[in-house]
Design an enzyme around this catalytic site. Sequence first.
Site, PDB file in Angstrom:
ATOM      1  N   LYS A 241      28.568  71.125  -5.442  1.00  0.00           N
ATOM      2  CA  LYS A 241      28.847  70.958  -6.939  1.00  0.00           C
ATOM      3  C   LYS A 241      30.215  70.925  -7.400  1.00  0.00           C
ATOM      4  CE  LYS A 241      28.090  73.972 -10.927  1.00  0.00           C
ATOM      5  NZ  LYS A 241      27.623  75.392 -11.489  1.00  0.00           N
ATOM      6  N   ASP A 246      33.119  73.525 -17.253  1.00  0.00           N
ATOM      7  CA  ASP A 246      31.929  73.946 -17.716  1.00  0.00           C
ATOM      8  C   ASP A 246      31.892  74.776 -18.910  1.00  0.00           C
ATOM      9  OD1 ASP A 246      29.277  74.302 -18.220  1.00  0.00           O
ATOM     10  OD2 ASP A 246      28.786  75.641 -16.574  1.00  0.00           O
ATOM     11  N   LYS A 253      28.984  78.332 -23.937  1.00  0.00           N
ATOM     12  CA  LYS A 253      29.246  79.456 -23.326  1.00  0.00           C
ATOM     13  C   LYS A 253      30.165  80.197 -24.435  1.00  0.00           C
ATOM     14  CE  LYS A 253      29.456  78.055 -18.581  1.00  0.00           C
ATOM     15  NZ  LYS A 253      28.305  78.870 -18.023  1.00  0.00           N
ATOM     16  N   ASP A 264      34.165  76.127 -11.295  1.00  0.00           N
ATOM     17  CA  ASP A 264      32.885  75.750 -11.349  1.00  0.00           C
ATOM     18  C   ASP A 264      32.781  74.329 -10.205  1.00  0.00           C
ATOM     19  OD1 ASP A 264      30.345  76.347 -11.770  1.00  0.00           O
ATOM     20  OD2 ASP A 264      29.972  75.023 -13.720  1.00  0.00           O
ATOM     21  N   ASP A 323      23.424  74.283 -20.000  1.00  0.00           N
ATOM     22  CA  ASP A 323      24.258  75.229 -19.194  1.00  0.00           C
ATOM     23  C   ASP A 323      23.650  75.449 -17.842  1.00  0.00           C
ATOM     24  OD1 ASP A 323      26.684  76.527 -18.590  1.00  0.00           O
ATOM     25  OD2 ASP A 323      25.787  78.595 -19.386  1.00  0.00           O
ATOM     26  N   GLU A 325      23.371  72.885 -15.649  1.00  0.00           N
ATOM     27  CA  GLU A 325      23.909  71.549 -15.435  1.00  0.00           C
ATOM     28  C   GLU A 325      24.025  71.412 -13.823  1.00  0.00           C
ATOM     29  OE1 GLU A 325      27.356  73.287 -14.667  1.00  0.00           O
ATOM     30  OE2 GLU A 325      26.187  73.756 -16.392  1.00  0.00           O
ATOM     31  N   ARG A 327      22.710  72.397 -11.052  1.00  0.00           N
ATOM     32  CA  ARG A 327      21.579  71.897 -10.364  1.00  0.00           C
ATOM     33  C   ARG A 327      21.196  70.553 -10.659  1.00  0.00           C
ATOM     34  NH1 ARG A 327      18.281  76.697 -13.115  1.00  0.00           N
ATOM     35  NH2 ARG A 327      20.382  77.424 -13.105  1.00  0.00           N
TER      36      ARG A 327
END
Length: 476
Positions: A241, A246, A253, A264, A323, A325, A327
């Site tokens: 990933k 993010d 967030k 991230d 949020d 995202e 996956r």
Amino acid sequence: MITYQLINTLAQADAASHLIARSACQHLPGTALINEMRAQKSVADTRFGCAPFTRITLLPDALWKDNLTESLLNALRPIFADPVSETVIIDVTEIDDTVLAQLLRFVFNQAHRLSDLQLKKPDASAIRLRHISALCLPEQQAHVESVFRQQQAIANGMIAARRLSDMPSDRCTPQFVVEESQRLCAAFPSLRCESLDEKQIVEQGLGLLHAVGKGAACPPRLLAIHYDGIKDGPVRCYVGKGITFDTGGLWLKDGAGMYTMKYDMCGAANVMGLMLTIAELNLPVRVMGVLALAENAIGSDAMQPGTVARACNGMTVEINNTDAEGRLVLADAIAWASQRHPQAHYIIDIATLTGAVVKALGYELSGLMTQHEPLRQSLTAAGVKSGDEVWSLPLDARLKKQTESAIADLCNTPTNNAAISASAAWLLHHFCPPSIAWAHLDISGTALWREGGKSVASGRPIPLLTEHLLGDIQKG
């Protein structure tokens, strides 16, 4: 790069080195200072009266055998934070193999500091570790040499991943990750890079990756790094990933939750670092590493809650939380990898996916989710051997309701806010064909090293994955 040599007596070491040894080490001189230091029950450390050494650190024997709590490393961290010599002598005559691996990775990783990013005025007087002398017995030399070589290669991959992860996200964009990976891979003829830009991502049907990245000024990328250590044979695949920042998208967030979101993309950075380690070790295997790269941003084109996007394997996903995202990009990358190598030996994905795994397992263990028992067992064993451990969470059909959608094949988050980590893995398993062994590693707790209220990239789980790969190769 930190160099090393193996020695059998202290007389062979460089003068003015920092000596680190067990309290009971038989190779130490029988001076009054050493005897006084040995009498202490805890860490004994001095910079005075220890000639010909610049510094002497004696640590209780129990620390050299503790392969569970990293007590040896915890004792050494403050000492290495302010080194007094460019060279260090480490007593490895009696040390647990797992502790030795952890120790060597820790010491070799001293080659990277945040100041190396050149974003802060450097301290010209700072001393950097340059060389390690390992004190071992003659009969240990071949084994210790093997461990040093392997752990240095692992540490080099970790450092490459850490440097990339520590870079601020305004610089570390998806395209920057591609270019930096290409630059690093160019040093190894056995590595070749293949990248997809935003147009090719759409053309190849990677609708989930496109949905996540389309709202950002810096468009998404997919990078595949190929390694052919042999001409034929099954390909082992790793998917990372790579959300370079993010915001949470329209599911925004708060400020505190965003502060570390440049990290991230640690999963993708660690896949890149793993590929460098594999190439440095010249392993006889075929491997593909896939980096799914995007910025989850706010903008007029940002994906909206309720959007339905289609992955490259044809499955549709209702995006009920923007949020969640990570996956989404992983799902597309897993499916893409399985299409490139339908006979893959396995696919392992790595991601800073859920905060829930930190609540479950803390900061020391990575979460492992898989339905393939041999892969679960081999990854767990590799974690114990490497000192980079995992812990299994359940993954079975009882999670089915967590990803059900009325409008699409799947939804990306459970509406009941339960079993968040396992539910994410349940979503992901739909994107790897049952014929391919697949495992998911949630590294939200282990991807960062936290100390003194600050976080930096750790380079985990590169040690775990390297150890697992070495064991898998030996099995044939």
